[in-house]
Design a protein around this motif. Structure first.
Motif, mmCIF file in Angstrom:
data_model
loop_
_atom_site.group_PDB
_atom_site.id
_atom_site.type_symbol
_atom_site.label_atom_id
_atom_site.label_comp_id
_atom_site.label_asym_id
_atom_site.label_seq_id
_atom_site.Cartn_x
_atom_site.Cartn_y
_atom_site.Cartn_z
ATOM 1 N N MET A 92 13.221 -19.210 8.436
ATOM 2 C CA MET A 92 12.134 -18.289 8.774
ATOM 3 C C MET A 92 12.102 -17.114 7.797
ATOM 4 O O MET A 92 11.029 -16.716 7.305
ATOM 5 N N ARG A 93 13.266 -16.543 7.493
ATOM 6 C CA ARG A 93 13.333 -15.427 6.566
ATOM 7 C C ARG A 93 12.769 -15.811 5.211
ATOM 8 O O ARG A 93 11.941 -15.110 4.624
ATOM 9 N N ASN A 94 13.198 -16.974 4.701
ATOM 10 C CA ASN A 94 12.739 -17.400 3.384
ATOM 11 C C ASN A 94 11.258 -17.739 3.381
ATOM 12 O O ASN A 94 10.553 -17.477 2.389
ATOM 13 N N ASN A 95 10.768 -18.328 4.461
ATOM 14 C CA ASN A 95 9.346 -18.659 4.532
ATOM 15 C C ASN A 95 8.481 -17.403 4.576
ATOM 16 O O ASN A 95 7.415 -17.349 3.958
ATOM 17 N N LEU A 96 8.914 -16.401 5.316
ATOM 18 C CA LEU A 96 8.160 -15.148 5.347
ATOM 19 C C LEU A 96 8.160 -14.486 3.968
ATOM 20 O O LEU A 96 7.128 -14.000 3.498
ATOM 21 N N ASN A 97 9.307 -14.492 3.317
ATOM 22 C CA ASN A 97 9.375 -13.894 1.985
ATOM 23 C C ASN A 97 8.488 -14.638 0.990
ATOM 24 O O ASN A 97 7.880 -14.030 0.103
ATOM 25 N N LYS A 120 7.336 -25.105 -1.216
ATOM 26 C CA LYS A 120 8.646 -24.634 -0.765
ATOM 27 C C LYS A 120 8.659 -24.422 0.747
ATOM 28 O O LYS A 120 9.626 -24.783 1.431
ATOM 29 N N ILE A 121 7.598 -23.814 1.260
ATOM 30 C CA ILE A 121 7.527 -23.569 2.715
ATOM 31 C C ILE A 121 7.500 -24.890 3.473
ATOM 32 O O ILE A 121 8.212 -25.076 4.470
ATOM 33 N N VAL A 122 6.680 -25.828 2.990
ATOM 34 C CA VAL A 122 6.576 -27.133 3.648
ATOM 35 C C VAL A 122 7.924 -27.842 3.645
ATOM 36 O O VAL A 122 8.345 -28.421 4.661
ATOM 37 N N ALA A 123 8.638 -27.782 2.522
ATOM 38 C CA ALA A 123 9.938 -28.453 2.423
ATOM 39 C C ALA A 123 10.941 -27.854 3.413
ATOM 40 O O ALA A 123 11.695 -28.588 4.067
ATOM 41 N N ARG A 124 10.945 -26.525 3.528
ATOM 42 C CA ARG A 124 11.870 -25.882 4.480
ATOM 43 C C ARG A 124 11.536 -26.281 5.913
ATOM 44 O O ARG A 124 12.437 -26.543 6.721
ATOM 45 N N LEU A 125 10.268 -26.310 6.244
ATOM 46 C CA LEU A 125 9.862 -26.665 7.600
ATOM 47 C C LEU A 125 10.223 -28.112 7.917
ATOM 48 O O LEU A 125 10.693 -28.426 9.022
ATOM 49 N N ASP A 126 10.016 -29.009 6.973
ATOM 50 C CA ASP A 126 10.364 -30.413 7.192
ATOM 51 C C ASP A 126 11.875 -30.583 7.334
ATOM 52 O O ASP A 126 12.352 -31.380 8.164
ATOM 53 N N LEU A 127 12.641 -29.837 6.524
ATOM 54 C CA LEU A 127 14.100 -29.905 6.649
ATOM 55 C C LEU A 127 14.543 -29.391 8.010
ATOM 56 O O LEU A 127 15.408 -30.002 8.666
ATOM 57 N N LEU A 128 13.961 -28.290 8.470
ATOM 58 C CA LEU A 128 14.323 -27.752 9.779
ATOM 59 C C LEU A 128 13.967 -28.729 10.884
ATOM 60 O O LEU A 128 14.720 -28.877 11.862
ATOM 61 N N THR A 129 12.842 -29.430 10.740
ATOM 62 C CA THR A 129 12.471 -30.448 11.726
ATOM 63 C C THR A 129 13.560 -31.507 11.827
ATOM 64 O O THR A 129 13.972 -31.901 12.926
ATOM 65 N N ASP A 130 14.051 -31.967 10.672
ATOM 66 C CA ASP A 130 15.112 -32.971 10.670
ATOM 67 C C ASP A 130 16.404 -32.419 11.271
ATOM 68 O O ASP A 130 17.112 -33.123 12.007
ATOM 69 N N VAL A 131 16.730 -31.173 10.955
ATOM 70 C CA VAL A 131 17.952 -30.553 11.492
ATOM 71 C C VAL A 131 17.889 -30.482 13.012
ATOM 72 O O VAL A 131 18.858 -30.805 13.707
ATOM 73 N N ASP A 191 11.012 -26.426 19.349
ATOM 74 C CA ASP A 191 10.413 -27.750 19.475
ATOM 75 C C ASP A 191 10.169 -28.315 18.076
ATOM 76 O O ASP A 191 9.347 -27.783 17.331
ATOM 77 N N PRO A 192 10.866 -29.394 17.691
ATOM 78 C CA PRO A 192 10.684 -29.965 16.349
ATOM 79 C C PRO A 192 9.235 -30.362 16.064
ATOM 80 O O PRO A 192 8.795 -30.292 14.916
ATOM 81 N N GLN A 193 8.492 -30.767 17.093
ATOM 82 C CA GLN A 193 7.106 -31.182 16.885
ATOM 83 C C GLN A 193 6.245 -30.022 16.411
ATOM 84 O O GLN A 193 5.399 -30.177 15.523
ATOM 85 N N TYR A 194 6.473 -28.838 16.985
ATOM 86 C CA TYR A 194 5.708 -27.662 16.574
ATOM 87 C C TYR A 194 6.044 -27.267 15.132
ATOM 88 O O TYR A 194 5.166 -26.841 14.374
ATOM 89 N N ILE A 195 7.329 -27.392 14.763
ATOM 90 C CA ILE A 195 7.734 -27.082 13.392
ATOM 91 C C ILE A 195 7.079 -28.079 12.426
ATOM 92 O O ILE A 195 6.580 -27.692 11.356
ATOM 93 N N HIS A 196 7.061 -29.342 12.822
ATOM 94 C CA HIS A 196 6.404 -30.379 12.015
ATOM 95 C C HIS A 196 4.918 -30.073 11.862
ATOM 96 O O HIS A 196 4.363 -30.175 10.755
ATOM 97 N N ASN A 197 4.279 -29.671 12.951
ATOM 98 C CA ASN A 197 2.856 -29.343 12.898
ATOM 99 C C ASN A 197 2.595 -28.154 11.978
ATOM 100 O O ASN A 197 1.593 -28.112 11.256
ATOM 101 N N ALA A 198 3.499 -27.176 12.006
ATOM 102 C CA ALA A 198 3.350 -26.007 11.126
ATOM 103 C C ALA A 198 3.405 -26.426 9.662
ATOM 104 O O ALA A 198 2.667 -25.883 8.821
ATOM 105 N N ALA A 199 4.273 -27.386 9.338
ATOM 106 C CA ALA A 199 4.363 -27.887 7.959
ATOM 107 C C ALA A 199 3.053 -28.530 7.529
ATOM 108 O O ALA A 199 2.563 -28.305 6.419
#
Length: 255
Positions: free
Chosen positions: A69-74, A219-230, A169-177
């Motif tokens: 979240m910090r990196n995505n906001l930055n 970069k933002i999309v990649a972080r969100l997709d990684l967080l979804t997997d995590v 919710d991983p689904q919401y994170i995926h949707n954000a990506a």
């Protein structure tokens, strides 16, 4: 062990427990006391900061989500600065005396989950669609970045720091990506009646190429997709861990 020795041991145990409870109270006061509030921009700038007391109440997935979240906001703030520099007419539509003040106001609105006057109370994806439409007449850069920041925080349950008691919710994170991908496309393709982009960003021409905006979105999309997997893996591993505890059950020594 004599009665005196037993009493002394009990007294020592009591003192130790009281000290542990006092320490826990201090940590709760320092760390979790601020859990319900948004972190300031200065608190999400660097990985080099000293470990905070509230990190004791974060799982590995919680810490990854907080850093993501910090990196995505930055990254959003970097995009905002780049867009303002290329589209200076936008920040001049505001009452800000200069570009930096305009950026600070948008950051504050995002991190404190406020609304922008020009959006008429719109937030999230509703505001995102509005900012790149003919109906919107205000500062498109600020409104665009604010909408993306609002969408990100909403997808993360309205928080920017995460603890054991939080549920993502991983689904919401995926949707954000996926929304970020659509926003990147909108930025590059939405045009006015004269065929001019609402906002100048990516460019491929005979004079050269500039795809730095698309790179930042990637970069933002990649972080969100990684967080979804995590998050998905964390849920799966809970079941695996329980099965392992039954399969490899070890008795504890009693002497």
């Amino acid at each position: 062990m004599s009665i005196a020795e037993t009493d002394q041991a009990r007294l020592h145990l009591s003192v130790t427990l009281r000290r542990a409870l006092c320490l826990l109270s201090v940590l709760l006061g320092l760390g979790l006391g601020g859990c319900s509030s948004n972190q300031s921009h200065s608190s999400i700038v660097s990985n080099q900061s000293e470990p905070a007391p509230d990190e004791l109440f974060q799982t590995q997935a919680d810490r990854i989500a907080t850093i993501s979240m910090r990196n995505n906001l930055n990254t959003l703030y970097l995009l905002m600065s780049k867009l303002y520099k290329r589209n200076p007419r936008e920040w001049r539509k505001t009452t800000a005396p200069n570009r930096l003040v305009a950026e600070q106001r948008i950051q504050w609105a995002i991190e404190h989950q406020q609304t922008l006057p020009g959006l008429g109370g719109r937030r999230n994806v509703v505001a995102l669609a509005y900012t790149l439409s003919p109906e919107y007449r205000g500062d498109r850069v600020g409104a665009f970045i604010f909408s993306l920041g609002s969408m990100l925080i909403t997808a993360h349950g309205g928080r920017t720091r995460f603890y054991m008691t939080d549920t993502l919710d991983p689904q919401y994170i995926h949707n954000a990506a996926r929304n970020m991908e659509k926003a990147s496309w909108m930025l590059a393709n939405r045009k006015d009646a004269q065929g001019q982009p609402w906002l100048l960003s990516n460019e491929i021409s005979e004079h050269g190429s500039n795809l730095s905006y698309a790179v930042q979105f990637g970069k933002i999309v990649a972080r969100l997709d990684l967080l979804t997997d995590v998050l998905d893996e964390s849920t799966r591993r809970m079941g695996v861990g329980y099965a392992q505890s039954l399969l490899f059950m070890n008795f504890l020594p009693v002497q």
